[in-house]
Scaffold this active site. Structure first.
Site, PDB file in Angstrom:
ATOM      1  N   ASP A   1      -2.961  -0.457   5.538  1.00  0.00           N
ATOM      2  CA  ASP A   1      -4.243  -0.073   4.949  1.00  0.00           C
ATOM      3  C   ASP A   1      -5.270   0.445   5.948  1.00  0.00           C
ATOM      4  OD1 ASP A   1      -4.561  -2.509   6.164  1.00  0.00           O
ATOM      5  OD2 ASP A   1      -5.748  -3.409   4.562  1.00  0.00           O
ATOM      6  N   GLU A   2      -4.894   0.682   7.190  1.00  0.00           N
ATOM      7  CA  GLU A   2      -5.870   1.229   8.131  1.00  0.00           C
ATOM      8  C   GLU A   2      -5.171   2.039   9.215  1.00  0.00           C
ATOM      9  OE1 GLU A   2      -7.959  -1.465  10.763  1.00  0.00           O
ATOM     10  OE2 GLU A   2      -6.533  -3.075  10.315  1.00  0.00           O
TER      11      GLU A   2
ATOM     12  N   ASP B   1     -10.223   2.597   6.741  1.00  0.00           N
ATOM     13  CA  ASP B   1      -9.823   1.254   6.333  1.00  0.00           C
ATOM     14  C   ASP B   1      -9.953   1.158   4.818  1.00  0.00           C
ATOM     15  OD1 ASP B   1      -9.094  -1.382   6.371  1.00  0.00           O
ATOM     16  OD2 ASP B   1     -10.896  -2.123   7.358  1.00  0.00           O
TER      17      ASP B   1
END
Length: 371
Positions: free
Chosen positions: A117-118, A23
């Site tokens: 983003d993860e 993350d």
């Protein structure tokens, strides 16, 4: 449907899996601070600063004031008067996200992106034959920093549920491990409000039923959980024991992307309902951005105080072009429903008829009164 004892007995099978949840730390805001030195060390919010704007991401400096993603911009500015708003640059975020995924691919092809983003990575069998998943996570985080100049946090465990929980333990710029031996005890001590997938409304319902921690949840028979939570009862039964059999799915096909929220107090006012639609649209669009998707059908879900539920949909000739378009269409669908005689207890926004956003997209021309 597998019986509870079968679910528990098969827990040993997943213990051999090595799952990493990566993350990025305050991703959008960190990209803006990286690219503009004047923003470093300052409270930054990515999003619109207008009255109906919503925070898409907040820097850690802004988070110390209580600024969070999906928060109305007026609320964020009230909490942090010095907050600096930056317009989002999704084309830049997507390019950086691709760099990050290339780093992941150095270790495994089993990559399941959740957003820009993860992502989950299954490194049980990895390309470099590294036996220790924590070592791989360190290598990935170091490599991401070298390539992008950004920090990432990671969680390592034997399933996706626990790996995602672990990635929050040492944020920012850290990592944590939840081993098979530690998993059940970790879940038992955790408030159910911290469980991924249990929102405020469900957590409040659980509290009314005497379920505050994972241990409380574990103590409830599966029949009790099915009675009060329907099909989700089986899921709660498993995760209360640290069990999650879901594989990392690199090619998961989604038919729709949606978000909904149940309110503590019923809504009667149209402006208040519009206020709640904005963060839902932002959440849906962020998920679509992470998948490189857009869609042409917008569906509004409304559940009233008496639990009557209705939906309204609109299918467009061209794909939705952003969170603001999605919000405006959802508000347009909602407008004829007001004024209401009975309060609204839940609102939901879903985008379907999905397609690849890399295709040429025509800018929508919306003519919605007052928006």
């Amino acid at each position: 449907m597998a019986e509870p004892q079968d679910q528990i007995a098969s827990a040993a099978e997943q213990a051999v899996r090595k799952i990493i949840h990566v993350d990025m730390d305050a991703f959008y805001a960190s990209v803006e601070q990286r690219d503009n030195p004047d923003l470093r060390g300052k409270p930054v919010a990515v999003g619109g600063s207008a009255a109906r704007g919503v925070v898409a991401a907040a820097s850690y400096e802004a988070r110390t004031f209580g600024v969070r993603s999906a928060m109305p911009s007026v609320t964020a500015k009230r909490r942090c008067p010095d907050l600096i708003f930056v317009r989002p640059r999704f084309e830049v975020y997507r390019a950086v996200s691709q760099q990050i995924r290339e780093v992941f691919a150095e270790h495994t092809d089993l990559i399941e992106p959740l957003s820009l983003d993860e992502a989950y990575l299954d490194v049980t069998r990895n390309k470099q034959d590294i036996p220790i998943a924590t070592t791989i996570a360190l290598m990935i985080r170091d490599r991401i920093r070298q390539v992008t100049g950004l920090n990432a946090s990671a969680g390592i465990s034997y399933n996706k549920f626990l790996a995602k929980l672990a990635s929050d333990l040492n944020k920012p710029n850290g990592q944590a491990v939840i081993t098979p031996a530690r998993g059940p005890a970790f879940v038992a001590a955790l408030p159910v409000s911290k469980f991924d997938g249990i929102g405020p409304a469900t957590a409040a319902k659980m509290e009314r039923l005497g379920i505050v921690t994972g241990a409380d949840l574990r103590d409830k028979p599966v029949e009790f959980l099915r009675q009060h939570f329907g099909k989700a009862g089986d899921w709660y039964f498993r995760i209360a024991r640290g069990i999650d059999h879901r594989p990392v799915e690199p090619c998961r096909i989604r038919k729709s992307v949606g978000a909904e929220d149940t309110f503590d107090r019923d809504i009667f006012d149209f402006d208040a309902a519009c206020h709640e639609i904005a963060p839902l649209a932002q959440k849906v669009w962020r998920a679509c951005e992470g998948k490189g998707l857009t869609g042409r059908t917008v569906t509004l879900k409304v559940k009233y105080a008496d639990f009557q539920q209705i939906t309204r949909s609109r299918t467009l000739s061209a794909p939705v072009h952003g969170a603001e378009d999605l919000r405006a269409i959802a508000v347009g669908l909602m407008q004829p429903l007001f004024p209401v005689e009975k309060g609204v207890r839940l609102l939901g926004v879903t985008l379907s008829s999905l397609e690849d956003d890399n295709a040429e997209v025509q800018q929508l021309s919306l003519s919605l009164p007052g928006f």
